[in-house]
Design a protein around this motif. Structure first.
Motif, PDB file in Angstrom:
ATOM      1  N   LEU A 449      31.425  11.906  72.157  1.00 25.65           N
ATOM      2  CA  LEU A 449      32.603  11.401  71.452  1.00 25.65           C
ATOM      3  C   LEU A 449      32.769   9.895  71.654  1.00 25.65           C
ATOM      4  O   LEU A 449      33.118   9.158  70.727  1.00 25.65           O
ATOM      5  CB  LEU A 449      33.860  12.131  71.938  1.00 25.65           C
ATOM      6  CG  LEU A 449      34.013  13.581  71.465  1.00 25.65           C
ATOM      7  CD1 LEU A 449      35.067  14.306  72.281  1.00 25.65           C
ATOM      8  CD2 LEU A 449      34.370  13.621  69.985  1.00 25.65           C
ATOM      9  N   HIS A 452      31.128   7.281  69.409  1.00 28.83           N
ATOM     10  CA  HIS A 452      31.648   6.991  68.068  1.00 28.83           C
ATOM     11  C   HIS A 452      32.261   5.593  68.070  1.00 28.83           C
ATOM     12  O   HIS A 452      32.984   5.209  68.990  1.00 28.83           O
ATOM     13  CB  HIS A 452      32.710   8.028  67.685  1.00 28.83           C
ATOM     14  CG  HIS A 452      33.086   7.999  66.237  1.00 28.83           C
ATOM     15  ND1 HIS A 452      33.798   6.972  65.670  1.00 28.83           N
ATOM     16  CD2 HIS A 452      32.830   8.879  65.228  1.00 28.83           C
ATOM     17  CE1 HIS A 452      33.986   7.217  64.388  1.00 28.83           C
ATOM     18  NE2 HIS A 452      33.403   8.376  64.094  1.00 28.83           N
ATOM     19  N   GLU A 453      31.999   4.828  67.051  1.00 26.72           N
ATOM     20  CA  GLU A 453      32.414   3.424  67.006  1.00 26.72           C
ATOM     21  C   GLU A 453      33.924   3.238  66.997  1.00 26.72           C
ATOM     22  O   GLU A 453      34.415   2.139  67.301  1.00 26.72           O
ATOM     23  CB  GLU A 453      31.814   2.740  65.775  1.00 26.72           C
ATOM     24  CG  GLU A 453      32.275   3.336  64.447  1.00 26.72           C
ATOM     25  CD  GLU A 453      31.637   2.668  63.241  1.00 26.72           C
ATOM     26  OE1 GLU A 453      30.767   1.808  63.463  1.00 26.72           O
ATOM     27  OE2 GLU A 453      32.010   3.011  62.109  1.00 26.72           O
ATOM     28  N   SER A 454      34.673   4.293  66.668  1.00 22.65           N
ATOM     29  CA  SER A 454      36.135   4.154  66.608  1.00 22.65           C
ATOM     30  C   SER A 454      36.843   4.743  67.830  1.00 22.65           C
ATOM     31  O   SER A 454      38.063   4.672  67.933  1.00 22.65           O
ATOM     32  CB  SER A 454      36.679   4.828  65.343  1.00 22.65           C
ATOM     33  OG  SER A 454      36.229   4.152  64.202  1.00 22.65           O
ATOM     34  N   VAL A 455      36.080   5.337  68.753  1.00 20.13           N
ATOM     35  CA  VAL A 455      36.674   6.012  69.908  1.00 20.13           C
ATOM     36  C   VAL A 455      36.634   5.100  71.123  1.00 20.13           C
ATOM     37  O   VAL A 455      35.567   4.608  71.507  1.00 20.13           O
ATOM     38  CB  VAL A 455      35.938   7.337  70.205  1.00 20.13           C
ATOM     39  CG1 VAL A 455      36.472   7.957  71.496  1.00 20.13           C
ATOM     40  CG2 VAL A 455      36.117   8.301  69.040  1.00 20.13           C
ATOM     41  N   HIS A 484      39.761   1.816  62.433  1.00 21.10           N
ATOM     42  CA  HIS A 484      39.399   2.860  63.386  1.00 21.10           C
ATOM     43  C   HIS A 484      40.261   4.123  63.258  1.00 21.10           C
ATOM     44  O   HIS A 484      40.233   4.980  64.137  1.00 21.10           O
ATOM     45  CB  HIS A 484      39.506   2.316  64.812  1.00 21.10           C
ATOM     46  CG  HIS A 484      38.535   1.217  65.113  1.00 21.10           C
ATOM     47  ND1 HIS A 484      37.175   1.363  64.945  1.00 21.10           N
ATOM     48  CD2 HIS A 484      38.732  -0.068  65.545  1.00 21.10           C
ATOM     49  CE1 HIS A 484      36.565   0.231  65.280  1.00 21.10           C
ATOM     50  NE2 HIS A 484      37.493  -0.655  65.630  1.00 21.10           N
ATOM     51  N   ILE A 486      40.551   7.447  62.207  1.00 23.28           N
ATOM     52  CA  ILE A 486      39.693   8.544  61.749  1.00 23.28           C
ATOM     53  C   ILE A 486      40.418   9.874  61.891  1.00 23.28           C
ATOM     54  O   ILE A 486      41.441   9.975  62.566  1.00 23.28           O
ATOM     55  CB  ILE A 486      38.366   8.571  62.531  1.00 23.28           C
ATOM     56  CG1 ILE A 486      38.640   8.701  64.040  1.00 23.28           C
ATOM     57  CG2 ILE A 486      37.540   7.324  62.232  1.00 23.28           C
ATOM     58  CD1 ILE A 486      37.384   8.862  64.880  1.00 23.28           C
ATOM     59  N   ASP A 490      36.420  13.912  60.610  1.00 24.45           N
ATOM     60  CA  ASP A 490      35.437  12.864  60.893  1.00 24.45           C
ATOM     61  C   ASP A 490      34.783  13.083  62.255  1.00 24.45           C
ATOM     62  O   ASP A 490      33.563  12.925  62.415  1.00 24.45           O
ATOM     63  CB  ASP A 490      36.102  11.484  60.875  1.00 24.45           C
ATOM     64  CG  ASP A 490      36.629  11.099  59.504  1.00 24.45           C
ATOM     65  OD1 ASP A 490      36.037  11.520  58.498  1.00 24.45           O
ATOM     66  OD2 ASP A 490      37.652  10.375  59.451  1.00 24.45           O
ATOM     67  N   VAL A 491      35.611  13.449  63.230  1.00 23.13           N
ATOM     68  CA  VAL A 491      35.104  13.663  64.592  1.00 23.13           C
ATOM     69  C   VAL A 491      34.134  14.843  64.630  1.00 23.13           C
ATOM     70  O   VAL A 491      33.045  14.768  65.205  1.00 23.13           O
ATOM     71  CB  VAL A 491      36.277  13.893  65.571  1.00 23.13           C
ATOM     72  CG1 VAL A 491      35.752  14.323  66.945  1.00 23.13           C
ATOM     73  CG2 VAL A 491      37.126  12.636  65.692  1.00 23.13           C
ATOM     74  N   PHE A 494      30.828  14.139  63.105  1.00 23.21           N
ATOM     75  CA  PHE A 494      30.040  13.286  63.988  1.00 23.21           C
ATOM     76  C   PHE A 494      29.348  14.120  65.065  1.00 23.21           C
ATOM     77  O   PHE A 494      28.210  13.833  65.466  1.00 23.21           O
ATOM     78  CB  PHE A 494      30.954  12.238  64.630  1.00 23.21           C
ATOM     79  CG  PHE A 494      30.267  11.311  65.596  1.00 23.21           C
ATOM     80  CD1 PHE A 494      29.415  10.307  65.149  1.00 23.21           C
ATOM     81  CD2 PHE A 494      30.475  11.439  66.969  1.00 23.21           C
ATOM     82  CE1 PHE A 494      28.781   9.447  66.041  1.00 23.21           C
ATOM     83  CE2 PHE A 494      29.848  10.589  67.865  1.00 23.21           C
ATOM     84  CZ  PHE A 494      29.001   9.593  67.401  1.00 23.21           C
ATOM     85  N   LEU A 495      30.023  15.176  65.539  1.00 22.08           N
ATOM     86  CA  LEU A 495      29.473  16.002  66.619  1.00 22.08           C
ATOM     87  C   LEU A 495      28.475  17.048  66.128  1.00 22.08           C
ATOM     88  O   LEU A 495      27.567  17.450  66.879  1.00 22.08           O
ATOM     89  CB  LEU A 495      30.601  16.711  67.372  1.00 22.08           C
ATOM     90  CG  LEU A 495      31.561  15.855  68.203  1.00 22.08           C
ATOM     91  CD1 LEU A 495      32.642  16.735  68.819  1.00 22.08           C
ATOM     92  CD2 LEU A 495      30.811  15.096  69.309  1.00 22.08           C
TER      93      LEU A 495
END
Length: 537
Positions: A449, A452-455, A484, A486, A490-491, A494-495
């Motif tokens: 997690l 991720h570029e926004s986390v 950022h 999201i 989206d999360v 990504f996973l």
């Protein structure tokens, strides 16, 4: 062979003889001060004389309640060198735990930074053994305080015997230090360190294949001096004549970046939350980090994205380490073996994200219900440790004997071992998520997690489930800025490519802050309570 004693007073004799001109740079409330090691050792000796004048005898416990600065460094050596025991007290503990550990340690004297006096004043009536309080301050006059008797650190040194030498008969197996665990479950537990253990641990920190500290380094110890002896950094640095830069009170990522720039820092050590903050500061500011050869990260697993950013954007080697209060703390350090130099970038990053190889002098094994685990990187078991700087019991405590069995420390950490012998912490035994009879690693999910570029931060906890027993819930703090923002979908998208479907969190909660322990680790017990309330479970 000669039977020479491995004691802390012999370490400062070496410093005084060979590195008198090297510097200690110390930031306090009044600004930055610089001292030579000759001056620092002289102050250590005066402090030894002052301790004797306060009635401190061999074996007495002396507490420090302070930030990272030169006075704390002086106490690190002076207290053990008169035969007493240095008790570094975590300033971020609750009042209940502060009272407990000061009374449990039976501290005779407390050394306190001036801005921390109110904390001790608020519990003074509950302290049973403290006979004197010493305020560490740059001010010439004593502050108004309800503590009594209250002494000025600098006045004590000024009136101390200038020709004092450490002459107390000390055996290497005598106690030198005392730290307490942060007590996230139950009361804090005390760990007693011997002169021999600290001495050997310091040697291990100087090995090239571990941390590789040397006289030529300029070290910035970000990890607090009240936490596991600042991972042993002040001891080895003083012994080797390493330049030390102490950040003092009110440390921020900006301050760390500025000190790295100004003092040409080559090495620093801290927990992942510190390095996440520093990375953000470096990305938005202009700082010279060209002298930094490595950062050591411990306390919890570091996200792969952060490791990659430090190495690719700033050319800073990122060393992953593992240890506990009970282990002094160094146990493993991540290093790429010479036989692994041809790894792809992705495989190299995978190795760097693990906790690494056991350091020379320490033995480990991992066990589960079937015995020792297979070194295949998949089989999971509890990590067991033994060695000359590993505790064999808790101080004055017969409640927790299950942690020490058959000569091994049972850590409670679940690990895998790969064919190279590299340790990967999968989870704490209490934080593994058992879903439908299968184990899910919250640490692996968290690391994914945080890539991720926004986390900014992520923490995964288990919640009860009628059908599956437990299911993972992801709690996320997003980076600032509209770009950022999201969604849960989206999360999960990504996973999905990284994990089996049944590993994916059932819910993604976006929160403002993840609760943390006093040393910056995620406080999962509190987060779990918050999540269960949020989901009305």
């Amino acid at each position: 062979m000669m039977d020479t004693q491995l004691t802390l007073d012999s370490m400062i004799k070496r410093t005084e003889q060979y590195f008198p001109k090297k510097e200690v740079i110390s930031r306090t409330h009044s600004g930055v001060q610089k001292f030579t090691y000759s001056e620092i050792v002289g102050r250590m000796k005066r402090l030894g004389s002052a301790l004797e004048s306060l009635g401190v005898n061999k074996g007495d416990r002396v507490g420090t309640f302070a930030w990272n600065h030169h006075r704390h460094l002086e106490a690190y050596f002076a207290i053990p060198s008169v035969g007493a025991v240095l008790h570094t007290i975590n300033i971020r503990l609750s009042k209940e735990h502060l009272i407990y550990i000061i009374n449990h340690a039976e501290d005779k004297v407390l050394f306190i930074d001036e801005d921390l006096l109110p904390l001790i004043e608020s519990i003074k009536d509950d302290l049973e053994t403290v006979q004197a309080f010493v305020v560490m301050t740059d001010n010439e006059t004593l502050p108004q305080s309800s503590l009594s008797p209250l002494y000025s650190y600098e006045e004590l040194l000024k009136n101390a015997e200038s020709s004092y030498e450490f002459t107390t008969e000390i055996d290497e197996n005598d106690p030198a230090g005392l730290c307490y665990t942060s007590g996230t479950t139950g009361k804090p537990k005390g760990v007693l360190y011997t002169h021999r253990g600290i001495y050997l641990h310091s040697m291990a920190l100087a090995f090239k294949d571990t941390v590789g500290l040397s006289e030529s380094d300029v070290i910035l110890p970000v990890v607090p001096m009240f936490h596991a002896n600042a991972w042993g950094m002040p001891f080895v640095s003083t012994w080797l004549g390493t330049t030390q830069v102490f950040p003092g009170p009110g440390m921020t990522p900006k301050l760390i970046a500025e000190m790295i720039d100004e003092y040409k820092v080559t090495f620093s050590a801290g927990v992942p939350t510190i390095w996440l903050g520093l990375l953000q500061e470096l990305e938005k500011g202009k700082y010279d980090t060209s002298n930094v050869r490595a950062l050591l990260c411990g306390g919890s697993a570091a996200p792969k994205g952060m490791i990659q950013a430090f190495e690719s954007k700033f050319g800073i080697s990122f060393l992953h380490g593992y240890g506990m209060t009970e282990t002094s703390p160094l146990v493993t350090v991540t290093r790429i073996k010479s036989t692994m130099e041809n790894l792809s970038d992705d495989d190299r990053l995978e190795v760097l994200s693990k906790q690494g190889l056991v350091v020379p002098g320490i033995e480990i094994k991992a066990i589960n219900e079937n015995g020792e685990i297979k070194p295949d990187g998949v089989d999971m078991g509890e990590l067991l440790i033994r060695g000359p700087w590993i505790a064999d019991s808790y101080y004055k405590d017969d409640r927790n004997t299950e942690a020490f069995q058959d000569g091994w420390l049972h850590t409670g950490d679940v690990v895998t071992l790969d064919e190279e012998g590299i340790v990967k912490i999968v989870d704490r035994t209490k934080d593994l998520i058992k879903s439908g009879g299968e184990w899910i690693s919250s640490v692996d999910l968290e690391n994914a997690l945080m890539a991720h570029e926004s986390v900014f931060e992520a923490c995964v906890v288990a919640v009860p489930d009628v059908k599956w027993q437990e299911r993972p819930i992801a709690c996320i703090v997003l980076k600032e800025g509209p770009e950022h923002q999201i969604s849960k979908e989206d999360v999960l998208e990504f996973l999905k490519p990284q994990f089996a479907k049944w590993w994916l969190p059932d819910e993604v909660l976006f929160i403002d802050e993840i609760p943390k322990t006093s040393v910056g680790k995620f406080l999962k017990s509190k987060l779990r309570e918050d999540v269960e309330k949020e989901l009305a479970l």
